[in-house]
Design a protein around this motif. Structure first.
Motif, short mmCIF file in Angstrom:
data_model
loop_
_atom_site.label_atom_id
_atom_site.label_comp_id
_atom_site.label_asym_id
_atom_site.label_seq_id
_atom_site.Cartn_x
_atom_site.Cartn_y
_atom_site.Cartn_z
N PHE A 81 52.58 47.12 40.31
CA PHE A 81 51.67 45.99 40.20
C PHE A 81 52.37 44.66 40.43
O PHE A 81 53.59 44.53 40.28
N TYR A 97 42.10 42.09 35.77
CA TYR A 97 42.61 43.22 36.55
C TYR A 97 43.85 42.81 37.34
O TYR A 97 44.02 41.66 37.72
N ASP A 98 44.71 43.78 37.53
CA ASP A 98 45.85 43.65 38.44
C ASP A 98 45.74 44.83 39.39
O ASP A 98 45.37 45.94 38.99
N LYS A 99 46.04 44.60 40.65
CA LYS A 99 45.82 45.63 41.66
C LYS A 99 46.85 45.55 42.77
O LYS A 99 47.52 44.54 42.96
N ASN A 100 46.96 46.68 43.47
CA ASN A 100 47.60 46.69 44.77
C ASN A 100 46.69 47.49 45.69
O ASN A 100 45.50 47.66 45.37
N GLU A 127 45.97 51.14 43.55
CA GLU A 127 45.83 51.34 42.11
C GLU A 127 45.41 50.04 41.42
O GLU A 127 45.61 48.95 41.96
N ALA A 128 44.82 50.22 40.23
CA ALA A 128 44.36 49.06 39.46
C ALA A 128 44.58 49.31 37.98
O ALA A 128 44.48 50.45 37.50
N TYR A 158 43.49 52.63 33.71
CA TYR A 158 44.31 52.73 34.93
C TYR A 158 43.58 53.63 35.91
O TYR A 158 43.11 54.71 35.55
N LEU A 171 42.17 49.85 48.43
CA LEU A 171 41.54 49.07 47.37
C LEU A 171 41.66 47.58 47.68
O LEU A 171 42.75 47.08 47.98
N ASP A 215 39.87 43.41 46.62
CA ASP A 215 39.26 42.65 45.53
C ASP A 215 37.74 42.85 45.48
O ASP A 215 37.12 42.60 44.43
#
Length: 314
Positions: free
Chosen positions: A175, A189-192, A195-196, A230, A237, A239
């Motif tokens: 992340f 949220y944090d994402k790449n 995955e989130a 998670y 993925l 936004d």
């Protein structure tokens, strides 16, 4: 006297003959590691000139903590073989096995149950007390297994085949530590790209006011307020996935882990420290001693997992 000697000799001869009853020949592979052929569904154990083979053609070895019980059948076979010389993996796994060694005796299981107890294999980071699932151990036992032999049958009430360990890819957790917040739901949220980590945070924890030194705002993880989820996705993925009334169906979720409810001063705690950042506020979110769970499997985020930083303005 001759008649007596003759009768005794005849008696000994009769008693020495095999009458077809069970003969308790011991099969022991306790100290042998379970192996698997790379080209088929055979699990096997080898010991000098002996082989114990488990053909698991219709069995799925799950990547979660669970138990299953399957009937021994024509597609889930158990075979014991004795060879005339040392046996190797090539003898078992090749589609055209070598001519030597030769099978001199074979027992085939005709009844019983296959019991598979699956548990997660974990590695632990001693520095932060986090853990990762690196594989799954499948403990295999045969119950009430009956072998057909040349001279009869042999039954084992419990026969331990052993542990078959499958490695698995660890969850990336790659992340950015840059948290985003939905304007309406206030969800974080944090994402790449795959995955989130989503936190349905209590709004009382994100306030545009500096927290006193060493006095963060504190909340407990629960299944509703401060719910931590998670997700690992099978597609790209972006936004656009977030901040909707409901989550879209794509990209598809391949794994979902949810944090268990926290216990005050013990586990599953969320701490938010707020500092001034020019005309804005920076909220540093730390998750402490959280356990994430999927089915019966779980892992630990660690003593102090830095979720990331969120910038807000008045």
């Amino acid at each position: 006297m001759k008649r007596i000697i003759t009768l005794l000799a005849l008696s000994l001869l009769v008693n020495s003959c095999d009458d077809g009853d069970l003969t308790q020949e011991n099969i022991s592979f306790d100290a042998v590691t379970v192996q698997r052929c790379t080209t088929n569904a055979l699990l096997y154990k080898l010991k000098e000139n002996e082989a114990l083979i488990f053909e698991a053609r219709n069995i799925t070895f799950p990547t979660e903590t669970t138990s299953q019980e399957i009937n021994i059948s024509a597609t889930n076979r158990i075979i014991y073989r004795f060879y005339n010389s040392t046996v190797s993996a090539a003898t078992i796994c090749e589609s055209i096995p070598p001519a030597i060694p030769v099978v001199t005796e074979e027992w085939t299981a005709t009844g019983g149950k296959i019991v598979i107890n699956t548990t997660a294999v974990k590695s632990t980071n001693d520095t932060d007390n986090s853990s990762k699932i690196t594989g799954y151990n499948h403990n295999i036992t045969f119950k009430n297994i009956t072998f057909n032999k040349v001279n009869g049958t042999q039954v084992y009430e419990t026969f331990t085949f052993g542990d078959y360990v499958m490695s698995t890819k660890t969850l990336p957790f790659a992340f950015t530590k840059i948290i985003k917040q939905c304007s309406v739901t206030k969800q974080l949220y944090d994402k790449n790209s795959s995955e989130a980590l989503i936190l349905d945070i209590d709004s009382a924890l994100i306030v545009n006011a500096v927290t006193p030194l060493n006095t963060p705002r504190v909340g407990l993880i629960s299944t509703i307020k401060n719910k931590l989820t998670y997700r690992l996705f099978s597609g790209l993925l972006t936004d656009d996935y977030f901040c909707n009334t409901t989550f879209p169906a794509t990209p598809a979720i391949s794994e979902e882990w949810i944090a268990v409810a926290g216990v005050a001063d013990t586990s599953g705690m969320i701490e938010v420290t707020t500092t001034a950042n020019g005309n804005a506020f920076k909220h540093t979110v730390v998750i402490k001693k959280a356990k994430l769970k999927k089915g019966n499997s779980d892992f630990l985020l660690g003593d102090n997992y830095i979720y990331g930083e969120l910038l807000t303005t008045n």
